[in-house]
Motif scaffolding. Structure first.
Motif, short mmCIF file in Angstrom:
data_model
loop_
_atom_site.label_atom_id
_atom_site.label_comp_id
_atom_site.label_asym_id
_atom_site.label_seq_id
_atom_site.Cartn_x
_atom_site.Cartn_y
_atom_site.Cartn_z
N THR A 80 0.70 -1.21 0.16
CA THR A 80 -0.12 0.27 -0.08
C THR A 80 0.73 1.24 -0.32
O THR A 80 1.79 1.20 0.59
N ALA A 81 1.01 1.77 -0.44
CA ALA A 81 1.57 3.57 -0.95
C ALA A 81 0.15 4.37 -0.93
O ALA A 81 -0.85 4.73 -1.36
N ARG A 82 0.67 5.40 0.27
CA ARG A 82 0.03 6.86 -0.01
C ARG A 82 0.38 7.69 0.32
O ARG A 82 1.45 7.95 0.10
N GLY A 83 -0.32 8.90 -0.30
CA GLY A 83 0.23 10.00 -0.26
C GLY A 83 -0.92 11.38 0.48
O GLY A 83 -1.84 10.74 0.43
N THR A 84 -0.29 12.78 0.86
CA THR A 84 -0.83 13.78 1.42
C THR A 84 -0.43 15.27 0.66
O THR A 84 -0.06 15.19 -0.09
N GLU A 85 -1.58 15.79 0.56
CA GLU A 85 -1.72 17.23 -0.77
C GLU A 85 -1.63 16.44 -2.40
O GLU A 85 -0.67 17.19 -2.00
N PRO A 86 -2.28 15.87 -2.65
CA PRO A 86 -3.48 15.98 -2.21
C PRO A 86 -3.17 14.53 -1.78
O PRO A 86 -2.54 13.33 -2.07
N PHE A 87 -4.76 14.08 -0.89
CA PHE A 87 -4.78 12.80 -0.69
C PHE A 87 -4.89 11.56 -1.41
O PHE A 87 -5.75 11.53 -2.31
N TRP A 88 -4.10 10.93 -1.54
CA TRP A 88 -5.00 9.95 -2.36
C TRP A 88 -3.72 8.09 -1.40
O TRP A 88 -3.18 7.99 -0.71
N ALA A 89 -4.52 6.98 -2.66
CA ALA A 89 -3.55 5.93 -1.81
C ALA A 89 -3.35 4.78 -2.82
O ALA A 89 -4.87 4.77 -4.26
N LEU A 90 -2.54 3.74 -2.79
CA LEU A 90 -2.70 2.64 -4.18
C LEU A 90 -2.70 1.30 -3.80
O LEU A 90 -1.77 1.28 -2.78
N SER A 91 -3.20 0.92 -3.56
CA SER A 91 -3.13 -0.87 -3.60
C SER A 91 -2.56 -1.73 -4.50
O SER A 91 -2.88 -1.63 -5.69
N ILE A 92 -1.25 -2.12 -4.65
CA ILE A 92 -0.59 -2.99 -5.24
C ILE A 92 -1.22 -4.66 -5.07
O ILE A 92 -0.03 -4.67 -3.99
N ASP A 93 -1.69 -5.52 -5.70
CA ASP A 93 -1.47 -6.78 -5.36
C ASP A 93 -1.10 -6.97 -7.01
O ASP A 93 -2.08 -7.99 -7.33
N GLY A 94 0.47 -8.16 -6.52
CA GLY A 94 0.41 -8.64 -7.88
C GLY A 94 0.81 -7.95 -9.28
O GLY A 94 1.17 -6.71 -8.95
N LYS A 95 -0.29 -8.27 -9.89
CA LYS A 95 -0.16 -7.55 -10.94
C LYS A 95 -0.88 -6.48 -11.37
O LYS A 95 -1.29 -5.83 -11.94
N ALA A 96 -1.89 -5.91 -10.34
CA ALA A 96 -3.20 -5.59 -10.29
C ALA A 96 -2.37 -4.61 -8.91
O ALA A 96 -2.39 -4.06 -8.35
N PHE A 97 -3.16 -2.73 -9.77
CA PHE A 97 -3.33 -2.06 -9.22
C PHE A 97 -4.95 -0.98 -8.61
O PHE A 97 -5.43 -1.08 -9.56
N ARG A 98 -4.91 -0.26 -7.65
CA ARG A 98 -5.94 -0.18 -7.25
C ARG A 98 -5.47 1.43 -7.54
O ARG A 98 -5.20 1.60 -5.61
N LEU A 99 -5.94 2.78 -6.96
CA LEU A 99 -5.94 4.37 -6.66
C LEU A 99 -6.55 5.10 -7.09
O LEU A 99 -7.48 4.68 -7.26
N THR A 100 -6.51 5.34 -5.67
CA THR A 100 -8.41 6.06 -4.52
C THR A 100 -7.99 7.09 -4.53
O THR A 100 -6.80 7.96 -3.78
N ARG A 101 -8.46 8.30 -4.38
CA ARG A 101 -8.59 9.34 -4.60
C ARG A 101 -9.70 10.14 -3.89
O ARG A 101 -10.88 10.03 -5.03
N PRO A 102 -10.00 11.34 -3.23
CA PRO A 102 -11.43 12.11 -2.61
C PRO A 102 -12.18 12.59 -3.92
O PRO A 102 -11.11 12.95 -5.27
N ASP A 103 -13.31 12.66 -3.78
CA ASP A 103 -13.96 13.15 -4.84
C ASP A 103 -13.36 12.64 -6.71
O ASP A 103 -13.87 13.43 -7.82
N ARG A 104 -12.73 10.85 -6.52
CA ARG A 104 -12.89 11.14 -7.90
C ARG A 104 -13.20 9.40 -8.20
O ARG A 104 -12.26 8.91 -6.84
N PRO A 105 -13.46 8.97 -9.38
CA PRO A 105 -13.73 7.23 -8.91
C PRO A 105 -12.02 6.52 -9.19
O PRO A 105 -11.06 7.61 -9.17
N ASP A 106 -12.48 5.58 -8.60
CA ASP A 106 -10.91 4.98 -8.37
C ASP A 106 -10.56 4.48 -9.81
O ASP A 106 -11.56 4.53 -10.88
N LEU A 107 -8.82 4.16 -10.00
CA LEU A 107 -8.74 3.56 -10.83
C LEU A 107 -8.31 2.48 -11.33
O LEU A 107 -7.03 2.55 -9.43
#
Length: 149
Positions: free
Chosen positions: A50-77
């Motif tokens: 799991t990766a995380r950042g601030t300003e802007p807030f975001w989170a990324l999950s890495i599971d093998g070859k799959a990635f999910r980026l989450t950010r407030p007020d935006r759909p998951d990518l």
């Protein structure tokens, strides 16, 4: 005529670099700060990260070859990558979203602080999209640092 001053400047700069008796670059002094990506550092990316950042807030999950980026007020990518290119102290994935956009994810084996807490992470992270670059910290999901413990 302009190339002569440039060549002279390059020659003078090279002459100022410390060298050992055989003409090779000298090793750094003992009190030199450690490099951000030490040579020979290996990374274990075999478990979910799991990766995380601030300003802007975001989170990324890495599971093998799959990635999910989450950010407030935006759909998951979501994205997928065939695998990581691993070199000393870093791992790089070039992932594609279902609609063909590129997401480049880089993890560095260097201690990181998120800037809002005193939490220390074992890796730094960078996520680059077409129109944005996100920087933050990362750790194996099961070993994420937590407040108060």
């Amino acid at each position: 005529m302009k190339t002569l001053p440039a060549a002279l400047a390059a020659l003078l700069l090279a002459a100022c670099q410390p060298q050992d008796p055989e003409g090779k670059p000298a090793p750094p002094p003992a009190d030199a700060p450690a490099t951000a990506n030490p040579v020979g550092t290996t990374m274990d990316i075999s478990k979910p990260i799991t990766a995380r950042g601030t300003e802007p807030f975001w989170a990324l999950s890495i599971d093998g070859k799959a990635f999910r980026l989450t950010r407030p007020d935006r759909p998951d990518l979501t994205a997928e990558a065939p695998g990581a290119a691993i070199s000393d102290g870093r791992a790089v994935w070039v992932a594609k979203t279902p609609d063909g956009r590129q997401m480049t994810v880089t993890l560095y084996a260097s201690e990181c602080s998120d800037g809002m807490s005193d939490l220390k992470y074992p890796m730094s992270a960078e996520v680059v999209l077409l129109d944005e670059a996100l920087r933050g910290c990362a750790a194996k999901t099961a070993e994420l640092p937590r407040e108060g413990g």
